[in-house]
Write a protein that holds these residues in place. Structure first.
Motif, short mmCIF file in Angstrom:
data_model
loop_
_atom_site.label_atom_id
_atom_site.label_comp_id
_atom_site.label_asym_id
_atom_site.label_seq_id
_atom_site.Cartn_x
_atom_site.Cartn_y
_atom_site.Cartn_z
N GLU A 5 -12.45 -51.63 -81.09
CA GLU A 5 -12.93 -52.07 -82.41
C GLU A 5 -14.21 -51.36 -82.83
OE1 GLU A 5 -14.49 -55.12 -79.41
OE2 GLU A 5 -12.60 -54.09 -79.76
N GLN A 6 -14.96 -50.83 -81.86
CA GLN A 6 -16.19 -50.10 -82.19
C GLN A 6 -15.89 -48.70 -82.70
OE1 GLN A 6 -18.01 -50.80 -78.23
NE2 GLN A 6 -19.84 -51.23 -79.42
N THR A 7 -14.73 -48.15 -82.40
CA THR A 7 -14.44 -46.77 -82.77
C THR A 7 -13.56 -46.66 -84.00
OG1 THR A 7 -12.53 -46.69 -81.30
CG2 THR A 7 -14.65 -45.98 -80.38
N GLN A 8 -13.09 -47.79 -84.54
CA GLN A 8 -12.25 -47.74 -85.74
C GLN A 8 -13.04 -47.11 -86.88
OE1 GLN A 8 -10.89 -51.75 -86.31
NE2 GLN A 8 -9.24 -51.51 -84.83
N GLY A 9 -12.41 -46.13 -87.50
CA GLY A 9 -13.06 -45.44 -88.61
C GLY A 9 -13.95 -44.29 -88.19
N PHE A 10 -14.14 -44.10 -86.89
CA PHE A 10 -14.95 -43.00 -86.39
C PHE A 10 -14.06 -41.80 -86.10
CE2 PHE A 10 -18.05 -46.29 -85.52
CZ PHE A 10 -19.25 -45.64 -85.71
N PRO A 11 -14.62 -40.60 -86.17
CA PRO A 11 -13.83 -39.43 -85.75
C PRO A 11 -13.60 -39.46 -84.24
CG PRO A 11 -16.08 -38.81 -86.35
CD PRO A 11 -15.93 -40.27 -86.64
N ALA A 12 -12.80 -38.54 -83.75
CA ALA A 12 -12.51 -38.48 -82.31
C ALA A 12 -13.79 -38.34 -81.51
CB ALA A 12 -11.59 -37.30 -82.03
N VAL A 13 -13.84 -39.04 -80.39
CA VAL A 13 -15.00 -39.00 -79.50
C VAL A 13 -14.76 -37.93 -78.43
CG1 VAL A 13 -16.34 -40.29 -77.80
CG2 VAL A 13 -15.52 -41.43 -79.87
N VAL A 14 -15.76 -37.11 -78.20
CA VAL A 14 -15.72 -36.12 -77.12
C VAL A 14 -16.91 -36.39 -76.22
CG1 VAL A 14 -15.80 -33.68 -76.52
CG2 VAL A 14 -14.63 -34.40 -78.62
N PHE A 15 -16.65 -36.64 -74.95
CA PHE A 15 -17.71 -36.88 -73.98
C PHE A 15 -18.09 -35.56 -73.32
CE2 PHE A 15 -15.47 -40.92 -74.23
CZ PHE A 15 -16.52 -41.82 -74.36
N VAL A 16 -19.37 -35.35 -73.15
CA VAL A 16 -19.85 -34.19 -72.39
C VAL A 16 -20.63 -34.75 -71.22
CG1 VAL A 16 -21.23 -32.08 -72.45
CG2 VAL A 16 -20.01 -32.82 -74.51
N HIS A 17 -20.33 -34.28 -70.02
CA HIS A 17 -20.98 -34.82 -68.82
C HIS A 17 -21.44 -33.68 -67.92
CE1 HIS A 17 -17.39 -33.95 -66.40
NE2 HIS A 17 -16.72 -34.29 -67.49
N ARG A 18 -22.38 -34.00 -67.02
CA ARG A 18 -22.97 -32.99 -66.13
C ARG A 18 -22.25 -32.90 -64.79
NH1 ARG A 18 -28.30 -31.08 -67.24
NH2 ARG A 18 -27.84 -29.77 -65.45
N SER A 19 -21.18 -33.60 -64.62
CA SER A 19 -20.43 -33.54 -63.37
C SER A 19 -19.36 -32.45 -63.45
CB SER A 19 -19.78 -34.90 -63.12
OG SER A 19 -19.18 -34.95 -61.85
N THR A 20 -18.60 -32.28 -62.39
CA THR A 20 -17.47 -31.36 -62.42
C THR A 20 -16.27 -32.08 -63.02
OG1 THR A 20 -16.65 -32.00 -60.24
CG2 THR A 20 -18.27 -30.18 -60.33
N ARG A 21 -15.33 -31.31 -63.48
CA ARG A 21 -14.12 -31.89 -64.07
C ARG A 21 -13.39 -32.76 -63.03
NH1 ARG A 21 -8.78 -28.78 -64.95
NH2 ARG A 21 -7.53 -30.45 -65.77
N GLU A 22 -13.28 -32.23 -61.81
CA GLU A 22 -12.56 -32.94 -60.76
C GLU A 22 -13.23 -34.28 -60.42
OE1 GLU A 22 -11.75 -28.81 -60.97
OE2 GLU A 22 -13.66 -29.73 -60.47
N ALA A 23 -14.55 -34.29 -60.36
CA ALA A 23 -15.27 -35.52 -60.04
C ALA A 23 -15.19 -36.54 -61.17
CB ALA A 23 -16.73 -35.21 -59.72
#
Length: 124
Positions: A5-23
């Motif tokens: 319900e918090q993301t309704q009406g928002f564009p797609a969310v993209v997370f950026v993180h400092r870990s590796t993809r596998e982790a």
């Protein structure tokens, strides 16, 4: 994580993180399976958005401890640190190459005001 319900009406969310993809894969598979995530162990994206390394007070200060305690009392837990634990978070509304709204956390437990982000969104 954001509730649906918090993301309704928002564009797609993209997370950026400092870990590796596998982790990070188990984390996102459990908590945000439909989201997109970018692994940035070197911090290149964080630097491009002027997100700095936090001080000891920003990372482990009283506000962070208080918010952590509140989260624990609500049934949330702190995971095993991965990536760069000193990296300060942020949230950005980006359209093309233009940043429409930016939020840089003041401490590790700080959260953006999503209503302020919504006000910055272009009207369709």
């Amino acid at each position: 994580m954001l509730r649906a319900e918090q993301t309704q009406g928002f564009p797609a969310v993209v997370f950026v993180h400092r870990s590796t993809r596998e982790a990070a894969e188990p984390f996102f598979a459990k908590r945000a399976p439909t989201s997109r995530a970018i692994a940035d162990p070197a911090g290149t994206v964080f630097k491009a958005f002027a997100l700095e390394q936090g001080s000891l007070l920003q990372i482990l200060g009283p506000t962070a401890w208080w918010r952590g305690l509140r989260a624990l009392l609500r049934g949330n837990s702190v995971g095993i640190p991965a990536g760069n634990e000193r990296q300060m978070p942020g949230a950005f509304l980006v359209q093309g190459r233009k940043v429409l709204w930016a939020y840089r956390a003041r401490h590790s437990a700080d959260h953006p005001d999503l209503s302020a982000m919504r006000l910055a969104m272009p009207v369709p």
